[in-house]
Scaffold this motif. Structure first.
Motif, PDB file in Angstrom:
ATOM      1  N   LEU A   1      54.383  55.714  13.228  1.00  0.00           N
ATOM      2  CA  LEU A   1      53.144  55.750  14.015  1.00  0.00           C
ATOM      3  C   LEU A   1      52.542  57.156  14.020  1.00  0.00           C
ATOM      4  O   LEU A   1      51.338  57.327  13.812  1.00  0.00           O
ATOM      5  CB  LEU A   1      53.443  55.299  15.443  1.00  0.00           C
ATOM      6  N   GLU A   2      53.383  58.166  14.234  1.00  0.00           N
ATOM      7  CA  GLU A   2      52.895  59.544  14.248  1.00  0.00           C
ATOM      8  C   GLU A   2      52.349  59.948  12.886  1.00  0.00           C
ATOM      9  O   GLU A   2      51.300  60.598  12.784  1.00  0.00           O
ATOM     10  CB  GLU A   2      54.028  60.490  14.659  1.00  0.00           C
ATOM     11  N   THR A   3      53.064  59.569  11.824  1.00  0.00           N
ATOM     12  CA  THR A   3      52.627  59.910  10.467  1.00  0.00           C
ATOM     13  C   THR A   3      51.301  59.244  10.135  1.00  0.00           C
ATOM     14  O   THR A   3      50.385  59.867   9.585  1.00  0.00           O
ATOM     15  CB  THR A   3      53.699  59.492   9.444  1.00  0.00           C
ATOM     16  N   THR A   4      51.190  57.973  10.501  1.00  0.00           N
ATOM     17  CA  THR A   4      49.953  57.224  10.255  1.00  0.00           C
ATOM     18  C   THR A   4      48.773  57.879  10.954  1.00  0.00           C
ATOM     19  O   THR A   4      47.699  58.074  10.373  1.00  0.00           O
ATOM     20  CB  THR A   4      50.115  55.772  10.739  1.00  0.00           C
ATOM     21  N   SER A   5      48.969  58.242  12.214  1.00  0.00           N
ATOM     22  CA  SER A   5      47.904  58.869  12.994  1.00  0.00           C
ATOM     23  C   SER A   5      47.496  60.220  12.403  1.00  0.00           C
ATOM     24  O   SER A   5      46.299  60.523  12.273  1.00  0.00           O
ATOM     25  CB  SER A   5      48.374  59.053  14.444  1.00  0.00           C
ATOM     26  N   LEU A   6      48.480  61.016  11.994  1.00  0.00           N
ATOM     27  CA  LEU A   6      48.183  62.326  11.412  1.00  0.00           C
ATOM     28  C   LEU A   6      47.432  62.198  10.091  1.00  0.00           C
ATOM     29  O   LEU A   6      46.489  62.947   9.826  1.00  0.00           O
ATOM     30  CB  LEU A   6      49.473  63.110  11.192  1.00  0.00           C
ATOM     31  N   LEU A   7      47.843  61.267   9.260  1.00  0.00           N
ATOM     32  CA  LEU A   7      47.160  61.065   7.974  1.00  0.00           C
ATOM     33  C   LEU A   7      45.685  60.732   8.195  1.00  0.00           C
ATOM     34  O   LEU A   7      44.801  61.249   7.510  1.00  0.00           O
ATOM     35  CB  LEU A   7      47.839  59.951   7.180  1.00  0.00           C
ATOM     36  N   SER A   8      45.439  59.871   9.175  1.00  0.00           N
ATOM     37  CA  SER A   8      44.059  59.502   9.486  1.00  0.00           C
ATOM     38  C   SER A   8      43.266  60.706   9.972  1.00  0.00           C
ATOM     39  O   SER A   8      42.129  60.943   9.546  1.00  0.00           O
ATOM     40  CB  SER A   8      44.053  58.396  10.545  1.00  0.00           C
ATOM     41  N   GLU A   9      43.884  61.506  10.858  1.00  0.00           N
ATOM     42  CA  GLU A   9      43.213  62.690  11.396  1.00  0.00           C
ATOM     43  C   GLU A   9      42.942  63.732  10.309  1.00  0.00           C
ATOM     44  O   GLU A   9      41.953  64.474  10.384  1.00  0.00           O
ATOM     45  CB  GLU A   9      44.076  63.311  12.492  1.00  0.00           C
TER      46      GLU A   9
ATOM     47  N   LYS B   1      42.582  56.226   2.607  1.00  0.00           N
ATOM     48  CA  LYS B   1      43.101  54.896   2.936  1.00  0.00           C
ATOM     49  C   LYS B   1      44.571  55.042   3.301  1.00  0.00           C
ATOM     50  O   LYS B   1      45.341  55.642   2.557  1.00  0.00           O
ATOM     51  CB  LYS B   1      42.936  53.933   1.766  1.00  0.00           C
ATOM     52  N   VAL B   2      44.944  54.489   4.454  1.00  0.00           N
ATOM     53  CA  VAL B   2      46.332  54.547   4.916  1.00  0.00           C
ATOM     54  C   VAL B   2      46.879  53.129   5.021  1.00  0.00           C
ATOM     55  O   VAL B   2      46.313  52.293   5.739  1.00  0.00           O
ATOM     56  CB  VAL B   2      46.447  55.245   6.289  1.00  0.00           C
ATOM     57  N   ILE B   3      47.977  52.888   4.320  1.00  0.00           N
ATOM     58  CA  ILE B   3      48.648  51.593   4.374  1.00  0.00           C
ATOM     59  C   ILE B   3      50.044  51.826   4.941  1.00  0.00           C
ATOM     60  O   ILE B   3      50.840  52.567   4.362  1.00  0.00           O
ATOM     61  CB  ILE B   3      48.736  50.935   2.986  1.00  0.00           C
ATOM     62  N   SER B   4      50.333  51.212   6.078  1.00  0.00           N
ATOM     63  CA  SER B   4      51.597  51.446   6.765  1.00  0.00           C
ATOM     64  C   SER B   4      52.437  50.185   6.843  1.00  0.00           C
ATOM     65  O   SER B   4      51.918  49.070   6.871  1.00  0.00           O
ATOM     66  CB  SER B   4      51.344  51.969   8.186  1.00  0.00           C
ATOM     67  N   ARG B   5      53.743  50.395   6.906  1.00  0.00           N
ATOM     68  CA  ARG B   5      54.678  49.278   6.984  1.00  0.00           C
ATOM     69  C   ARG B   5      55.040  48.988   8.435  1.00  0.00           C
ATOM     70  O   ARG B   5      55.287  49.899   9.221  1.00  0.00           O
ATOM     71  CB  ARG B   5      55.950  49.604   6.211  1.00  0.00           C
ATOM     72  N   ALA B   6      55.091  47.700   8.781  1.00  0.00           N
ATOM     73  CA  ALA B   6      55.542  47.261  10.095  1.00  0.00           C
ATOM     74  C   ALA B   6      56.708  46.296   9.923  1.00  0.00           C
ATOM     75  O   ALA B   6      56.881  45.692   8.855  1.00  0.00           O
ATOM     76  CB  ALA B   6      54.406  46.577  10.855  1.00  0.00           C
ATOM     77  N   THR B   7      57.488  46.145  10.983  1.00  0.00           N
ATOM     78  CA  THR B   7      58.574  45.164  10.944  1.00  0.00           C
ATOM     79  C   THR B   7      58.397  44.072  11.993  1.00  0.00           C
ATOM     80  O   THR B   7      59.209  43.157  12.070  1.00  0.00           O
ATOM     81  CB  THR B   7      59.943  45.848  11.160  1.00  0.00           C
TER      82      THR B   7
ATOM     83  N   PHE C   1      49.859  48.314  16.882  1.00  0.00           N
ATOM     84  CA  PHE C   1      49.806  49.741  17.202  1.00  0.00           C
ATOM     85  C   PHE C   1      49.382  50.577  15.990  1.00  0.00           C
ATOM     86  O   PHE C   1      48.619  51.529  16.111  1.00  0.00           O
ATOM     87  CB  PHE C   1      51.158  50.220  17.720  1.00  0.00           C
ATOM     88  N   LEU C   2      49.888  50.222  14.827  1.00  0.00           N
ATOM     89  CA  LEU C   2      49.532  50.969  13.615  1.00  0.00           C
ATOM     90  C   LEU C   2      48.043  50.835  13.301  1.00  0.00           C
ATOM     91  O   LEU C   2      47.385  51.816  12.941  1.00  0.00           O
ATOM     92  CB  LEU C   2      50.371  50.476  12.436  1.00  0.00           C
ATOM     93  N   LEU C   3      47.506  49.640  13.458  1.00  0.00           N
ATOM     94  CA  LEU C   3      46.080  49.427  13.200  1.00  0.00           C
ATOM     95  C   LEU C   3      45.208  50.177  14.204  1.00  0.00           C
ATOM     96  O   LEU C   3      44.122  50.630  13.874  1.00  0.00           O
ATOM     97  CB  LEU C   3      45.767  47.929  13.232  1.00  0.00           C
ATOM     98  N   ARG C   4      45.703  50.310  15.409  1.00  0.00           N
ATOM     99  CA  ARG C   4      44.948  51.029  16.442  1.00  0.00           C
ATOM    100  C   ARG C   4      45.032  52.542  16.271  1.00  0.00           C
ATOM    101  O   ARG C   4      44.256  53.279  16.876  1.00  0.00           O
ATOM    102  CB  ARG C   4      45.468  50.653  17.837  1.00  0.00           C
ATOM    103  N   ASN C   5      45.999  52.987  15.498  1.00  0.00           N
ATOM    104  CA  ASN C   5      46.247  54.428  15.397  1.00  0.00           C
ATOM    105  C   ASN C   5      46.087  54.975  13.982  1.00  0.00           C
ATOM    106  O   ASN C   5      46.783  55.907  13.582  1.00  0.00           O
ATOM    107  CB  ASN C   5      47.642  54.751  15.930  1.00  0.00           C
ATOM    108  N   GLY C   6      45.149  54.399  13.240  1.00  0.00           N
ATOM    109  CA  GLY C   6      44.764  55.027  11.982  1.00  0.00           C
ATOM    110  C   GLY C   6      45.069  54.265  10.706  1.00  0.00           C
ATOM    111  O   GLY C   6      44.567  54.629   9.641  1.00  0.00           O
ATOM    112  N   ALA C   7      45.889  53.218  10.773  1.00  0.00           N
ATOM    113  CA  ALA C   7      46.180  52.459   9.556  1.00  0.00           C
ATOM    114  C   ALA C   7      44.974  51.612   9.164  1.00  0.00           C
ATOM    115  O   ALA C   7      44.374  50.937   9.996  1.00  0.00           O
ATOM    116  CB  ALA C   7      47.398  51.569   9.756  1.00  0.00           C
TER     117      ALA C   7
END
Length: 215
Positions: A81-89, A94-100, A107-113
């Motif tokens: 989550l922190e990495t995703t948010s930082l990449l967006s900032e 384009k940020v593609i993140s993995r969820a389980t 949360f990932l979609l809300r925070n920059g993914a």
């Protein structure tokens, strides 16, 4: 040639990185674990040991130079989550993140993914759908509820033309192509379905089930 950043050189990240390299992309792999970096190094353009939650480290990578950034830290959600948010900032294109799980996805979609992949769920859906019917060989998700299905044509289609089976009107699905004896055919209304034909069909799962006489 696309430039790709993969943060997280575990099993999932390594599969992505290797495939992107095979597709002639330039791949930078990052992981905090030195052993992971040593393992992936032969398969990527470049690799660095580093912490994806460290803003200064990410800045040294030139985030806005990458066409796509993958965050493949699914087992370490807070880090992901922190990495995703930082990449967006930092201006990632384009940020593609993995969820389980579904909560992580939200949360990932809300925070920059820009997009979230959920490999465990996607694999489960794929396997369950494939083995729920003897006719379904494979399928590809397009968007929402629409899929392209690879199907063994039902026996009651044998010997009939596409016009006669009229699946578009009856079931709201479209036959895009047929595969016959290893060759792909673009069918017309007068094309006759033969025994052993494989059809690539566009539609929703509920409509596919109706066409296959499932309840």
């Amino acid at each position: 040639m696309k430039s790709v950043l993969v943060i997280g050189a575990g099993q999932f990240g390594t599969h992505i990185a290797k495939r992107m390299e095979e597709l002639r992309c330039e791949v930078m792999a990052v992981d905090i674990n030195e052993d992971c970096i040593n393992d992936i190094m032969p398969y990527v353009t470049n690799a660095k040991i580093g912490d994806g939650t460290n803003e200064e480290f990410l800045r040294t990578l030139g985030i806005d130079d990458y066409d796509v950034c993958f965050v493949t830290l699914g087992r370490h959600f807070q880090t992901s989550l922190e990495t995703t948010s930082l990449l967006s900032e930092l201006g990632a294109k384009k940020v593609i993140s993995r969820a389980t799980n579904d909560v992580q996805m939200k949360f990932l979609l809300r925070n920059g993914a820009d997009e979230v992949v959920y490999p465990e769920k996607q694999t489960a859906i794929r396997i369950a759908t494939k083995y729920a019917s003897d006719n379904i060989l494979d399928f590809f998700h397009l968007e929402k509820e629409y899929y392209i299905y690879e199907l063994k044509v039902p026996k009651d289609w044998y010997g009939k033309t596409l016009q006669q089976i009229d699946v578009r009107k009856k079931y709201n699905i479209n036959i895009l192509t047929l595969k016959r004896s290893g060759e792909v055919l673009i069918p017309s209304a007068t094309t006759v379905i033969q025994t052993g034909d494989i059809a690539f069909v566009l539609g929703e799962f509920k409509d596919i089930q109706k066409a296959l006489n499932k309840r």
